[in-house]
Design a protein around this motif. Structure first.
Motif, PDB file in Angstrom:
ATOM      1  N   ARG A  95       0.760  -1.082   0.046  1.00 13.68           N
ATOM      2  CA  ARG A  95      -0.068  -0.048  -0.060  1.00 13.68           C
ATOM      3  C   ARG A  95       0.917   1.251   0.064  1.00 13.68           C
ATOM      4  O   ARG A  95       0.770   2.046  -0.861  1.00 13.68           O
ATOM      5  CB  ARG A  95      -0.846  -0.115   1.111  1.00 13.68           C
ATOM      6  N   VAL A  96       1.772   1.344   1.080  1.00 14.77           N
ATOM      7  CA  VAL A  96       2.814   2.391   1.159  1.00 14.77           C
ATOM      8  C   VAL A  96       3.779   2.547  -0.022  1.00 14.77           C
ATOM      9  O   VAL A  96       4.043   3.500  -0.686  1.00 14.77           O
ATOM     10  CB  VAL A  96       3.357   2.584   2.632  1.00 14.77           C
ATOM     11  N   ILE A  97       4.149   1.421  -0.312  1.00 17.25           N
ATOM     12  CA  ILE A  97       5.122   1.185  -1.728  1.00 17.25           C
ATOM     13  C   ILE A  97       4.478   1.676  -2.831  1.00 17.25           C
ATOM     14  O   ILE A  97       5.148   2.477  -3.571  1.00 17.25           O
ATOM     15  CB  ILE A  97       5.496  -0.195  -1.856  1.00 17.25           C
ATOM     16  N   SER A  98       2.995   1.511  -2.938  1.00 14.54           N
ATOM     17  CA  SER A  98       2.673   2.015  -4.450  1.00 14.54           C
ATOM     18  C   SER A  98       2.587   3.460  -4.189  1.00 14.54           C
ATOM     19  O   SER A  98       2.693   4.225  -5.290  1.00 14.54           O
ATOM     20  CB  SER A  98       1.152   1.626  -4.438  1.00 14.54           C
ATOM     21  N   ALA A  99       2.355   4.026  -3.042  1.00 13.73           N
ATOM     22  CA  ALA A  99       2.290   5.685  -2.923  1.00 13.73           C
ATOM     23  C   ALA A  99       3.739   6.139  -3.129  1.00 13.73           C
ATOM     24  O   ALA A  99       3.797   7.385  -3.714  1.00 13.73           O
ATOM     25  CB  ALA A  99       1.706   5.794  -1.662  1.00 13.73           C
ATOM     26  N   GLN A 100       4.663   5.275  -2.523  1.00 11.68           N
ATOM     27  CA  GLN A 100       6.010   5.617  -3.000  1.00 11.68           C
ATOM     28  C   GLN A 100       6.531   5.643  -4.287  1.00 11.68           C
ATOM     29  O   GLN A 100       7.085   6.839  -4.695  1.00 11.68           O
ATOM     30  CB  GLN A 100       6.931   4.955  -2.211  1.00 11.68           C
ATOM     31  N   LYS A 101       5.995   4.634  -5.167  1.00 12.19           N
ATOM     32  CA  LYS A 101       6.324   4.813  -6.690  1.00 12.19           C
ATOM     33  C   LYS A 101       5.498   6.002  -7.319  1.00 12.19           C
ATOM     34  O   LYS A 101       6.100   6.604  -8.091  1.00 12.19           O
ATOM     35  CB  LYS A 101       5.909   3.435  -7.181  1.00 12.19           C
ATOM     36  N   SER A 102       4.525   6.332  -6.993  1.00 15.96           N
ATOM     37  CA  SER A 102       3.560   7.321  -7.562  1.00 15.96           C
ATOM     38  C   SER A 102       4.326   8.549  -7.267  1.00 15.96           C
ATOM     39  O   SER A 102       4.335   9.363  -8.068  1.00 15.96           O
ATOM     40  CB  SER A 102       1.991   7.222  -7.171  1.00 15.96           C
ATOM     41  N   ALA A 103       4.797   8.979  -5.995  1.00 16.94           N
ATOM     42  CA  ALA A 103       5.586  10.106  -5.773  1.00 16.94           C
ATOM     43  C   ALA A 103       6.763  10.162  -6.546  1.00 16.94           C
ATOM     44  O   ALA A 103       7.010  11.559  -7.151  1.00 16.94           O
ATOM     45  CB  ALA A 103       5.907  10.196  -4.056  1.00 16.94           C
ATOM     46  N   THR A 104       7.541   8.916  -6.652  1.00 14.90           N
ATOM     47  CA  THR A 104       8.815   9.192  -7.484  1.00 14.90           C
ATOM     48  C   THR A 104       8.635   9.473  -8.696  1.00 14.90           C
ATOM     49  O   THR A 104       9.253  10.391  -9.580  1.00 14.90           O
ATOM     50  CB  THR A 104       9.370   7.680  -7.289  1.00 14.90           C
ATOM     51  N   ALA A 105       7.583   8.787  -9.645  1.00 18.14           N
ATOM     52  CA  ALA A 105       7.364   8.859 -10.930  1.00 18.14           C
ATOM     53  C   ALA A 105       6.960  10.312 -11.263  1.00 18.14           C
ATOM     54  O   ALA A 105       7.240  11.034 -12.245  1.00 18.14           O
ATOM     55  CB  ALA A 105       6.465   7.937 -11.493  1.00 18.14           C
ATOM     56  N   ASN A 106       6.226  10.812 -10.257  1.00 19.91           N
ATOM     57  CA  ASN A 106       5.626  12.394 -10.278  1.00 19.91           C
ATOM     58  C   ASN A 106       6.502  13.182 -10.259  1.00 19.91           C
ATOM     59  O   ASN A 106       6.871  14.311 -10.974  1.00 19.91           O
ATOM     60  CB  ASN A 106       4.407  12.469  -9.513  1.00 19.91           C
ATOM     61  N   SER A 107       7.604  13.314  -9.163  1.00 20.35           N
ATOM     62  CA  SER A 107       8.429  14.104  -8.939  1.00 20.35           C
ATOM     63  C   SER A 107       9.695  14.058  -9.810  1.00 20.35           C
ATOM     64  O   SER A 107      10.366  15.096  -9.703  1.00 20.35           O
ATOM     65  CB  SER A 107       9.028  13.934  -7.385  1.00 20.35           C
ATOM     66  N   THR A 133      20.995   4.150 -10.047  1.00 19.59           N
ATOM     67  CA  THR A 133      20.934   4.516  -8.552  1.00 19.59           C
ATOM     68  C   THR A 133      21.746   3.322  -7.975  1.00 19.59           C
ATOM     69  O   THR A 133      21.877   3.631  -6.688  1.00 19.59           O
ATOM     70  CB  THR A 133      19.442   4.452  -7.741  1.00 19.59           C
ATOM     71  N   ARG A 134      22.240   2.419  -8.659  1.00 22.32           N
ATOM     72  CA  ARG A 134      23.297   1.540  -8.013  1.00 22.32           C
ATOM     73  C   ARG A 134      24.467   2.173  -7.503  1.00 22.32           C
ATOM     74  O   ARG A 134      24.872   3.188  -8.117  1.00 22.32           O
ATOM     75  CB  ARG A 134      23.588   0.266  -8.914  1.00 22.32           C
ATOM     76  N   ASP A 135      25.351   1.667  -6.703  1.00 19.77           N
ATOM     77  CA  ASP A 135      26.510   2.098  -6.626  1.00 19.77           C
ATOM     78  C   ASP A 135      27.541   2.113  -7.758  1.00 19.77           C
ATOM     79  O   ASP A 135      27.795   1.206  -8.448  1.00 19.77           O
ATOM     80  CB  ASP A 135      27.340   1.114  -5.397  1.00 19.77           C
ATOM     81  N   GLY A 136      27.910   3.404  -7.892  1.00 19.03           N
ATOM     82  CA  GLY A 136      28.528   3.718  -8.787  1.00 19.03           C
ATOM     83  C   GLY A 136      27.862   4.276 -10.164  1.00 19.03           C
ATOM     84  O   GLY A 136      28.493   4.656 -11.205  1.00 19.03           O
ATOM     85  N   GLY A 137      26.422   4.166 -10.097  1.00 21.57           N
ATOM     86  CA  GLY A 137      25.562   5.038 -10.839  1.00 21.57           C
ATOM     87  C   GLY A 137      25.567   6.398 -10.878  1.00 21.57           C
ATOM     88  O   GLY A 137      25.965   7.021  -9.947  1.00 21.57           O
ATOM     89  N   SER A 138      25.064   6.955 -11.799  1.00 24.29           N
ATOM     90  CA  SER A 138      24.960   8.482 -11.837  1.00 24.29           C
ATOM     91  C   SER A 138      24.119   9.000 -11.053  1.00 24.29           C
ATOM     92  O   SER A 138      24.171  10.237 -10.712  1.00 24.29           O
ATOM     93  CB  SER A 138      24.437   9.000 -13.231  1.00 24.29           C
ATOM     94  N   LEU A 139      22.986   8.159 -10.374  1.00 20.81           N
ATOM     95  CA  LEU A 139      22.161   8.732  -9.494  1.00 20.81           C
ATOM     96  C   LEU A 139      22.324   8.207  -8.269  1.00 20.81           C
ATOM     97  O   LEU A 139      21.211   7.988  -7.406  1.00 20.81           O
ATOM     98  CB  LEU A 139      20.632   8.554 -10.046  1.00 20.81           C
ATOM     99  N   PHE A 140      23.556   7.651  -7.916  1.00 19.73           N
ATOM    100  CA  PHE A 140      23.410   6.725  -6.586  1.00 19.73           C
ATOM    101  C   PHE A 140      23.249   7.640  -5.379  1.00 19.73           C
ATOM    102  O   PHE A 140      23.815   8.800  -5.336  1.00 19.73           O
ATOM    103  CB  PHE A 140      24.914   5.994  -6.471  1.00 19.73           C
ATOM    104  N   GLY A 141      22.250   7.192  -4.380  1.00 21.50           N
ATOM    105  CA  GLY A 141      21.986   7.658  -3.269  1.00 21.50           C
ATOM    106  C   GLY A 141      20.615   8.488  -3.210  1.00 21.50           C
ATOM    107  O   GLY A 141      20.076   9.008  -2.536  1.00 21.50           O
ATOM    108  N   LEU A 142      20.181   8.441  -4.737  1.00 23.17           N
ATOM    109  CA  LEU A 142      18.740   9.085  -4.895  1.00 23.17           C
ATOM    110  C   LEU A 142      17.764   8.312  -4.141  1.00 23.17           C
ATOM    111  O   LEU A 142      16.852   9.096  -3.587  1.00 23.17           O
ATOM    112  CB  LEU A 142      18.334   9.171  -6.379  1.00 23.17           C
ATOM    113  N   GLN A 143      17.835   7.050  -4.031  1.00 20.77           N
ATOM    114  CA  GLN A 143      16.743   6.237  -3.226  1.00 20.77           C
ATOM    115  C   GLN A 143      16.647   6.915  -1.677  1.00 20.77           C
ATOM    116  O   GLN A 143      15.835   6.478  -1.119  1.00 20.77           O
ATOM    117  CB  GLN A 143      16.874   4.719  -3.484  1.00 20.77           C
ATOM    118  N   PHE A 144      17.674   7.429  -1.346  1.00 22.71           N
ATOM    119  CA  PHE A 144      17.748   7.950   0.207  1.00 22.71           C
ATOM    120  C   PHE A 144      17.372   9.330   0.249  1.00 22.71           C
ATOM    121  O   PHE A 144      17.267   9.929   1.458  1.00 22.71           O
ATOM    122  CB  PHE A 144      19.157   7.563   0.696  1.00 22.71           C
TER     123      PHE A 144
END
Length: 289
Positions: A95-107, A133-144
């Motif tokens: 339930r909350v994961i789906s909300a998190q995913k929608s927030a991510t795609a929107n933002s 967002t993996r270690d070494g990726g151009s967006l690493f740390g985005l998930q935090f």
């Protein structure tokens, strides 16, 4: 005089209660660009679209029931629904994961923009973020960077414990609140109306992350918020040649389990997503409009 003050206070409390009741059945103004301003009707539309997508037969994965959340352009939750008969017929964590995913795609998706730069018109699905967002990726740390607010995710607006029977209904305590969060696997997609303008996003969770993406895509299509071509909206899958599915999931991570030379597990595009149990074929998804 004291009696009149008590009567006035009682009347004010009654008005406040009525206002709270109305708020529970009416979406915030920022959700008006998505559908009816009545929460119940929008919740029903989302539930029907989700149920139809779950039964489509092209999803792969485990065949589980799902959760879906839609947010408005400002990140406010507009609707939460599930495909099962009750809220316990699908993973409750989703339930909350789906909300998190929608927030991510929107933002992290854009429509037409103005200001110092007019560059925009880019849709990123949550599936497009895994490799970057993996270690070494151009967006690493985005998930935090934007954690879910637990007060908004797990409590009523007044801080009290919510009634779980309201989960996935028009009165879900998530509705009307910006939950936030960043999720970097499949299931979140930005929504574009029939003018090609971004109006929010949908997030789906409850199965493998590949299946979540497949179902989210179909929900977007059924609700008719997939007018990316109309708005000239691009995406990283489109840059790779799939212009009919610009923000589609990309399976381009080499399999290194067999010791194949070059099989280093690194996405060739930089935007790839791992395959999953019973990996579906994303080419079967309807093209954007």
């Amino acid at each position: 005089m004291l009696k009149r003050l008590m009567i006035a206070a009682t009347a004010a409390a009654g008005v406040s209660a009525l206002a709270g009741s109305a708020q529970a059945s009416t979406l915030p103004a920022t959700c008006a660009g998505l559908s009816s301003t009545q929460a119940a009707s929008f919740n029903s539309a989302l539930k029907a679209a989700l149920s139809q997508a779950v039964q489509s037969g092209i999803n792969g994965g485990l065949g589980f029931n799902m959760w879906a959340t839609v947010v408005a352009n400002d990140g406010t939750v507009c609707a939460v629904a599930y495909s099962g008969a009750s809220y316990t017929d699908q993973w409750l964590a989703s339930r909350v994961i789906s909300a998190q995913k929608s927030a991510t795609a929107n933002s992290l998706s854009l429509g037409a923009v103005g200001g110092a730069s007019s560059n925009g018109k880019l849709a990123l699905s949550t599936a497009n973020l895994y490799s970057a967002t993996r270690d070494g990726g151009s967006l690493f740390g985005l998930q935090f960077s934007n954690p879910v607010d637990p007060a908004d995710a797990y409590h009523n607006a007044d801080g009290s414990t919510p009634n779980a029977a309201n989960f996935g209904t028009a009165n879900d305590p998530l509705v009307g609140r910006p939950v936030g969060g960043v999720n970097v696997f499949g299931g979140g997609l930005a929504l574009y109306n029939n003018s090609g303008a971004k109006v929010g996003a949908v997030g789906v969770s409850g199965d493998t992350s590949c299946t979540d993406h497949m179902i989210a895509w179909q929900v977007r299509h059924i609700l008719a918020y997939d007018f990316l071509a109309t708005g000239g909206i691009g995406g990283v899958a489109g840059l790779g040649g799939d212009t009919a599915h610009p923000d589609n999931i990309i399976f381009d991570i080499p399999n290194n389990s067999t010791g194949t030379v070059g099989g280093n597990g690194i996405s060739t595009s930089g935007w790839g997503h791992p395959t999953c149990l019973n990996t579906p074929n994303p080419a079967k998804l309807p093209p954007v409009r």
